[in-house]
Design a protein around this motif. Structure first.
Motif, PDB file in Angstrom:
ATOM      1  N   PRO A 152      29.043  62.572  34.979  1.00 52.53           N
ATOM      2  CA  PRO A 152      29.188  63.404  36.184  1.00 52.53           C
ATOM      3  C   PRO A 152      29.130  62.614  37.496  1.00 52.53           C
ATOM      4  O   PRO A 152      28.199  62.758  38.298  1.00 52.53           O
ATOM      5  CB  PRO A 152      28.020  64.384  36.063  1.00 52.53           C
ATOM      6  CG  PRO A 152      26.948  63.587  35.390  1.00 52.53           C
ATOM      7  CD  PRO A 152      27.681  62.717  34.397  1.00 52.53           C
ATOM      8  N   TRP A 153      30.139  61.785  37.740  1.00 51.86           N
ATOM      9  CA  TRP A 153      30.167  60.988  38.972  1.00 51.86           C
ATOM     10  C   TRP A 153      30.131  61.866  40.227  1.00 51.86           C
ATOM     11  O   TRP A 153      29.511  61.490  41.227  1.00 51.86           O
ATOM     12  CB  TRP A 153      31.415  60.124  39.000  1.00 51.86           C
ATOM     13  CG  TRP A 153      31.354  58.890  38.152  1.00 51.86           C
ATOM     14  CD1 TRP A 153      32.021  58.654  36.984  1.00 51.86           C
ATOM     15  CD2 TRP A 153      30.584  57.703  38.417  1.00 51.86           C
ATOM     16  NE1 TRP A 153      31.721  57.400  36.506  1.00 51.86           N
ATOM     17  CE2 TRP A 153      30.844  56.799  37.355  1.00 51.86           C
ATOM     18  CE3 TRP A 153      29.703  57.326  39.427  1.00 51.86           C
ATOM     19  CZ2 TRP A 153      30.258  55.533  37.298  1.00 51.86           C
ATOM     20  CZ3 TRP A 153      29.113  56.069  39.369  1.00 51.86           C
ATOM     21  CH2 TRP A 153      29.394  55.185  38.316  1.00 51.86           C
ATOM     22  N   LYS A 154      30.802  63.016  40.181  1.00 52.81           N
ATOM     23  CA  LYS A 154      30.809  63.890  41.360  1.00 52.81           C
ATOM     24  C   LYS A 154      29.389  64.348  41.697  1.00 52.81           C
ATOM     25  O   LYS A 154      28.999  64.383  42.868  1.00 52.81           O
ATOM     26  CB  LYS A 154      31.715  65.097  41.140  1.00 52.81           C
ATOM     27  CG  LYS A 154      31.867  65.987  42.373  1.00 52.81           C
ATOM     28  CD  LYS A 154      32.859  67.106  42.119  1.00 52.81           C
ATOM     29  CE  LYS A 154      33.110  67.896  43.393  1.00 52.81           C
ATOM     30  NZ  LYS A 154      31.898  68.612  43.856  1.00 52.81           N
ATOM     31  N   ARG A 155      28.628  64.695  40.684  1.00 60.25           N
ATOM     32  CA  ARG A 155      27.230  65.111  40.910  1.00 60.25           C
ATOM     33  C   ARG A 155      26.429  63.979  41.530  1.00 60.25           C
ATOM     34  O   ARG A 155      25.625  64.202  42.441  1.00 60.25           O
ATOM     35  CB  ARG A 155      26.619  65.558  39.590  1.00 60.25           C
ATOM     36  CG  ARG A 155      25.160  65.999  39.698  1.00 60.25           C
ATOM     37  CD  ARG A 155      24.681  66.565  38.382  1.00 60.25           C
ATOM     38  NE  ARG A 155      23.225  66.670  38.326  1.00 60.25           N
ATOM     39  CZ  ARG A 155      22.540  66.999  37.245  1.00 60.25           C
ATOM     40  NH1 ARG A 155      23.179  67.276  36.123  1.00 60.25           N
ATOM     41  NH2 ARG A 155      21.213  67.068  37.279  1.00 60.25           N
ATOM     42  N   LEU A 156      26.630  62.750  41.068  1.00 66.48           N
ATOM     43  CA  LEU A 156      25.913  61.617  41.647  1.00 66.48           C
ATOM     44  C   LEU A 156      26.299  61.428  43.111  1.00 66.48           C
ATOM     45  O   LEU A 156      25.454  61.110  43.962  1.00 66.48           O
ATOM     46  CB  LEU A 156      26.194  60.334  40.859  1.00 66.48           C
ATOM     47  CG  LEU A 156      25.165  60.006  39.762  1.00 66.48           C
ATOM     48  CD1 LEU A 156      25.197  61.058  38.645  1.00 66.48           C
ATOM     49  CD2 LEU A 156      25.405  58.619  39.197  1.00 66.48           C
ATOM     50  N   SER A 157      27.586  61.624  43.422  1.00 67.68           N
ATOM     51  CA  SER A 157      28.039  61.423  44.804  1.00 67.68           C
ATOM     52  C   SER A 157      27.362  62.387  45.762  1.00 67.68           C
ATOM     53  O   SER A 157      27.185  62.082  46.949  1.00 67.68           O
ATOM     54  CB  SER A 157      29.565  61.584  44.891  1.00 67.68           C
ATOM     55  OG  SER A 157      29.956  62.949  44.804  1.00 67.68           O
ATOM     56  N   GLU A 158      26.952  63.547  45.257  1.00 70.60           N
ATOM     57  CA  GLU A 158      26.257  64.528  46.098  1.00 70.60           C
ATOM     58  C   GLU A 158      24.866  64.042  46.480  1.00 70.60           C
ATOM     59  O   GLU A 158      24.223  64.610  47.368  1.00 70.60           O
ATOM     60  CB  GLU A 158      26.185  65.862  45.356  1.00 70.60           C
ATOM     61  CG  GLU A 158      27.563  66.493  45.143  1.00 70.60           C
ATOM     62  CD  GLU A 158      27.556  67.631  44.143  1.00 70.60           C
ATOM     63  OE1 GLU A 158      26.467  67.915  43.575  1.00 70.60           O
ATOM     64  OE2 GLU A 158      28.616  68.227  43.918  1.00 70.60           O
ATOM     65  N   HIS A 159      24.418  62.967  45.828  1.00 65.92           N
ATOM     66  CA  HIS A 159      23.121  62.352  46.142  1.00 65.92           C
ATOM     67  C   HIS A 159      23.303  60.946  46.718  1.00 65.92           C
ATOM     68  O   HIS A 159      22.406  60.113  46.621  1.00 65.92           O
ATOM     69  CB  HIS A 159      22.257  62.296  44.882  1.00 65.92           C
ATOM     70  CG  HIS A 159      21.904  63.645  44.343  1.00 65.92           C
ATOM     71  ND1 HIS A 159      20.764  64.321  44.713  1.00 65.92           N
ATOM     72  CD2 HIS A 159      22.556  64.457  43.469  1.00 65.92           C
ATOM     73  CE1 HIS A 159      20.715  65.486  44.083  1.00 65.92           C
ATOM     74  NE2 HIS A 159      21.783  65.595  43.328  1.00 65.92           N
ATOM     75  N   ALA A 160      24.472  60.715  47.315  1.00 65.29           N
ATOM     76  CA  ALA A 160      24.781  59.434  47.959  1.00 65.29           C
ATOM     77  C   ALA A 160      24.764  58.272  46.971  1.00 65.29           C
ATOM     78  O   ALA A 160      24.297  57.175  47.280  1.00 65.29           O
ATOM     79  CB  ALA A 160      23.837  59.158  49.127  1.00 65.29           C
ATOM     80  N   ARG A 201      39.525  61.114  38.086  1.00 62.73           N
ATOM     81  CA  ARG A 201      40.408  62.194  37.617  1.00 62.73           C
ATOM     82  C   ARG A 201      40.166  62.384  36.123  1.00 62.73           C
ATOM     83  O   ARG A 201      41.049  62.184  35.286  1.00 62.73           O
ATOM     84  CB  ARG A 201      41.866  61.830  37.900  1.00 62.73           C
ATOM     85  CG  ARG A 201      42.788  63.021  38.231  1.00 62.73           C
ATOM     86  CD  ARG A 201      43.218  63.817  37.009  1.00 62.73           C
ATOM     87  NE  ARG A 201      43.974  63.022  36.054  1.00 62.73           N
ATOM     88  CZ  ARG A 201      45.300  62.823  36.108  1.00 62.73           C
ATOM     89  NH1 ARG A 201      46.019  63.351  37.061  1.00 62.73           N
ATOM     90  NH2 ARG A 201      45.904  62.090  35.176  1.00 62.73           N
ATOM     91  N   PRO A 202      38.944  62.777  35.741  1.00 66.69           N
ATOM     92  CA  PRO A 202      38.557  62.813  34.333  1.00 66.69           C
ATOM     93  C   PRO A 202      39.257  63.879  33.514  1.00 66.69           C
ATOM     94  O   PRO A 202      39.179  63.853  32.278  1.00 66.69           O
ATOM     95  CB  PRO A 202      37.047  63.057  34.390  1.00 66.69           C
ATOM     96  CG  PRO A 202      36.821  63.750  35.691  1.00 66.69           C
ATOM     97  CD  PRO A 202      37.815  63.142  36.634  1.00 66.69           C
ATOM     98  N   SER A 203      39.953  64.790  34.152  1.00 65.32           N
ATOM     99  CA  SER A 203      40.635  65.842  33.406  1.00 65.32           C
ATOM    100  C   SER A 203      41.836  65.319  32.633  1.00 65.32           C
ATOM    101  O   SER A 203      42.330  65.997  31.724  1.00 65.32           O
ATOM    102  CB  SER A 203      41.097  66.951  34.366  1.00 65.32           C
ATOM    103  OG  SER A 203      42.000  66.424  35.328  1.00 65.32           O
TER     104      SER A 203
END
Length: 227
Positions: A152-160, A201-203
């Motif tokens: 979940p890279w997007k989730r990590l990005s939400e935490h800088a 683009r993991p989809s």
């Protein structure tokens, strides 16, 4: 955050300033098997940390030492990334040990919470730039797939922790140019595209330079240029 010490003999001295964070999955059947391997002197592999599915953090190598996790790799023109990075192994079977239905095994919330907490602390301690937070597949695209398109890279990005583009617009920028601007070694173009897709683009990890990939790569390259 409680950290359990399990020292590995597999380390040596750094030969370059520490300015990177590399995330891996273990790619083994169990966390215990991965831990045993990283503590086996004959295996000659290690990481600074391993994070179990429950969120337990195990430290194997001191942060100021050079652990042996990246192998032959390259990012933004730099090599010997073991000397430049801290490596975190995240217990997950990945592509080698999928679930019974063939799906890639999920990363539990408790585990990702621990990844976020540990990564944030490392980034702050060592002033690691956002452009130098990578997955193993980013720095060795022809050899590695971890931490995988299910991470979940997007989730990590939400935490800088790493960048994620909030705006993606049509772009005419050459894909190879965007990938090189981010930091990828594009000698194997198909592998580099797959590595980019696994992260942003993991989809659809196809290796094809489709318009969606071109547009996202241009947006990420812009973030890296200003970041």
């Amino acid at each position: 955050m409680k950290i359990i010490q399990r020292p590995s003999p597999n380390f040596n001295e750094r030969k370059a300033p520490l300015d990177m964070l590399v995330l891996h999955y273990t790619g083994m059947e169990t966390g215990d098997a991965a831990l045993e391997r990283m503590c086996d002197e004959e295996a000659s592999v290690s990481a600074h940390y391993m994070i179990r599915e429950c969120g337990e953090v195990v430290q194997l190598v001191a942060e100021d030492k050079r652990a042996w996790h990246a192998g032959v790799s390259r990012w933004q023109g730099d090599e010997d990334l073991n000397s430049r990075s801290i490596g975190i192994e995240i217990v997950n079977g990945g592509h080698d040990w999928p679930d019974d239905d063939g799906a890639l095994p999920a990363y539990p919330d408790a585990q990702i919470d621990a990844v976020i907490a540990l990564s944030k602390a490392i980034i702050e301690r060592w002033s690691i730039p956002q452009t130098r937070i990578v997955g193993h597949s980013d720095i060795a695209p022809a050899r590695k797939k971890d931490p995988g398109e299910h991470f979940p890279w997007k989730r990590l990005s939400e935490h800088a922790i790493g960048f994620w583009p909030s705006v993606v617009e049509p772009s005419s920028a050459p894909l190879a140019a965007s990938l090189m601007a981010i930091g990828y070694d594009v000698e194997d173009g198909h592998a580099a595209i797959c590595a980019f897709q696994r992260r942003w683009r993991p989809s659809g990890v196809t290796g094809a330079p489709d318009p969606d990939t071109v547009n996202i790569a241009a947006a990420v390259a812009y973030l890296y240029s200003v970041g």
